[in-house]
Write a protein that holds these residues in place. Structure first.
Motif, PDB file in Angstrom:
ATOM      1  N   ASP A 131       0.933   7.374   7.725  1.00  0.00           N
ATOM      2  CA  ASP A 131       0.116   8.045   6.706  1.00  0.00           C
ATOM      3  C   ASP A 131       0.228   9.563   6.827  1.00  0.00           C
ATOM      4  O   ASP A 131       0.141  10.284   5.830  1.00  0.00           O
ATOM      5  CB  ASP A 131      -1.337   7.605   6.857  1.00  0.00           C
ATOM      6  N   GLN A 132       0.452  10.065   8.039  1.00  0.00           N
ATOM      7  CA  GLN A 132       0.514  11.509   8.273  1.00  0.00           C
ATOM      8  C   GLN A 132       1.943  12.044   8.294  1.00  0.00           C
ATOM      9  O   GLN A 132       2.162  13.252   8.378  1.00  0.00           O
ATOM     10  CB  GLN A 132      -0.186  11.843   9.596  1.00  0.00           C
ATOM     11  N   GLU A 160       0.847  -1.189   0.000  1.00  0.00           N
ATOM     12  CA  GLU A 160       0.000   0.000   0.000  1.00  0.00           C
ATOM     13  C   GLU A 160       0.885   1.242   0.000  1.00  0.00           C
ATOM     14  O   GLU A 160       1.749   1.399   0.855  1.00  0.00           O
ATOM     15  CB  GLU A 160      -0.920   0.010   1.212  1.00  0.00           C
ATOM     16  N   ASN A 182       5.957  11.671   1.399  1.00  0.00           N
ATOM     17  CA  ASN A 182       6.400  12.192   2.701  1.00  0.00           C
ATOM     18  C   ASN A 182       7.423  13.307   2.551  1.00  0.00           C
ATOM     19  O   ASN A 182       7.728  14.006   3.524  1.00  0.00           O
ATOM     20  CB  ASN A 182       6.926  11.068   3.603  1.00  0.00           C
ATOM     21  N   TYR A 235      -0.044   2.862  11.556  1.00  0.00           N
ATOM     22  CA  TYR A 235      -0.500   3.150  10.191  1.00  0.00           C
ATOM     23  C   TYR A 235      -0.880   4.629  10.051  1.00  0.00           C
ATOM     24  O   TYR A 235      -0.494   5.290   9.085  1.00  0.00           O
ATOM     25  CB  TYR A 235      -1.688   2.266   9.846  1.00  0.00           C
ATOM     26  N   ARG A 236      -1.643   5.143  11.030  1.00  0.00           N
ATOM     27  CA  ARG A 236      -2.077   6.542  10.956  1.00  0.00           C
ATOM     28  C   ARG A 236      -0.869   7.484  11.000  1.00  0.00           C
ATOM     29  O   ARG A 236      -0.805   8.460  10.257  1.00  0.00           O
ATOM     30  CB  ARG A 236      -3.042   6.853  12.095  1.00  0.00           C
ATOM     31  N   LEU A 290       1.212   4.981   0.744  1.00  0.00           N
ATOM     32  CA  LEU A 290       0.543   6.008   1.541  1.00  0.00           C
ATOM     33  C   LEU A 290       0.799   7.415   1.026  1.00  0.00           C
ATOM     34  O   LEU A 290       0.314   8.384   1.599  1.00  0.00           O
ATOM     35  CB  LEU A 290       0.978   5.909   3.006  1.00  0.00           C
ATOM     36  N   LYS A 318      -2.776  -1.636   8.463  1.00  0.00           N
ATOM     37  CA  LYS A 318      -3.835  -0.785   9.018  1.00  0.00           C
ATOM     38  C   LYS A 318      -4.676  -1.547  10.035  1.00  0.00           C
ATOM     39  O   LYS A 318      -5.063  -0.990  11.084  1.00  0.00           O
ATOM     40  CB  LYS A 318      -4.725  -0.252   7.898  1.00  0.00           C
TER      41      LYS A 318
END
Length: 288
Positions: free
Chosen positions: A244-245, A103, A108, A240-241, A105, A233
């Motif tokens: 992702d951020q 996956e 970055n 995961y969060r 994301l 996730k």
């Protein structure tokens, strides 16, 4: 008897709660994979520091070449990496063949670049200029490179062919060895040509310039993406969060790299940056 039974039940409930908490904590393990580039050493160690100090994870670091890095996330032997240079550097060789197995994301870091670089005291401006015999002789017809599996090395071999540099050699080494060789030549004001990318501490420590690439062999400006294994996730939603951020700037990355090259350990440099940039870190872990 009723009071005694109640105390026993309470004790058992508390014991089960403690055991459940211990199990949850012991399951908080993440494997990060990365390539041994100064840029990716910096980013991966910052990610590790946040996972450990802010989210309570135990992190295992897996340093590999680019190909195994993608395969590790694809087959689940690694959980994540923040080192996918796209679309050119890793795209055709590693990303495209595996893109259905992990996956992505997203970005970055933006503002990356790669190519061939020289000290500014050298009178050369373009890869086309390497065809001049006097320039070739000045560096023994050698371009100092890094690990053979790196995307920039594939691009350099393509440039050798496209620019008609059959007599030139591309020296395989490592990111650290290339930088050390460059620094030694720079200190003596000697000519040298290296494979280079931004962000990298060498541009902050030395006056360098990229050679123009009119044939576009090294591509245009790139981005670095975060890639995770499928199922992360569900298994670790907080990690995961955060991943992702996670996003930062070339200047952020370069600060960590400079601290490392000036003698700080990778872990110390990452911890220093995380502590000094609480606002950014808080944004990365917001909602967790």
């Amino acid at each position: 008897m009723k009071k005694k039974s109640f105390l026993i039940i309470c004790t058992l409930v508390l014991a089960f709660a403690v055991l459940a908490g211990c199990t949850k904590t012991s399951d908080k393990k993440i494997k990060l994979t990365y390539v041994a580039w100064d840029s990716e050493i910096a980013s991966t160690n910052v990610v590790r520091e946040v996972l450990e100090s802010k989210l309570g994870y135990k992190v295992e670091m897996l340093q590999v070449d680019a190909g195994p890095m993608y395969l590790g996330v694809s087959d689940g032997t690694a959980d994540a990496m923040v080192a996918a240079w796209l679309p050119s550097t890793h795209g055709e060789l590693y990303y495209e063949p595996n893109k259905d197995k992990f996956e992505d994301l997203g970005v970055n870091l933006t503002g990356t670049k790669l190519g061939l670089a020289v000290p500014t005291y050298m009178e050369i401006n373009s890869i086309e200029d390497l065809a001049a015999d006097e320039i070739g002789k000045s560096v023994d017809h050698t371009i100092v490179g890094i690990e053979p599996g790196a995307g920039i090395m594939s691009a350099t071999h393509a440039a050798k062919e496209q620019y008609g540099l059959a007599s030139w050699k591309i020296l395989e080494s490592s990111s650290a060895a290339m930088a050390k060789t460059l620094q030694a030549a720079y200190d003596k004001q000697e000519p040298i040509i290296v494979t280079a990318w931004t962000p990298h501490w060498m541009f902050a420590k030395m006056d360098l310039r990229y050679l123009a690439d009119p044939k576009g062999t090294f591509g245009s400006e790139e981005q670095i993406h975060t890639i995770v294994r499928k199922g992360l996730k569900e298994d670790h939603p907080d990690a995961y969060r955060f991943l992702d951020q996670f996003e930062w700037t070339p200047a952020d990355m370069e600060q960590v790299m400079i601290d490392i090259v000036e003698g700080m350990s990778e872990q110390e440099a990452a911890k220093k940056w995380v502590e000094a940039n609480a606002g950014k870190v808080d944004a990365w872990i917001s909602g967790i």
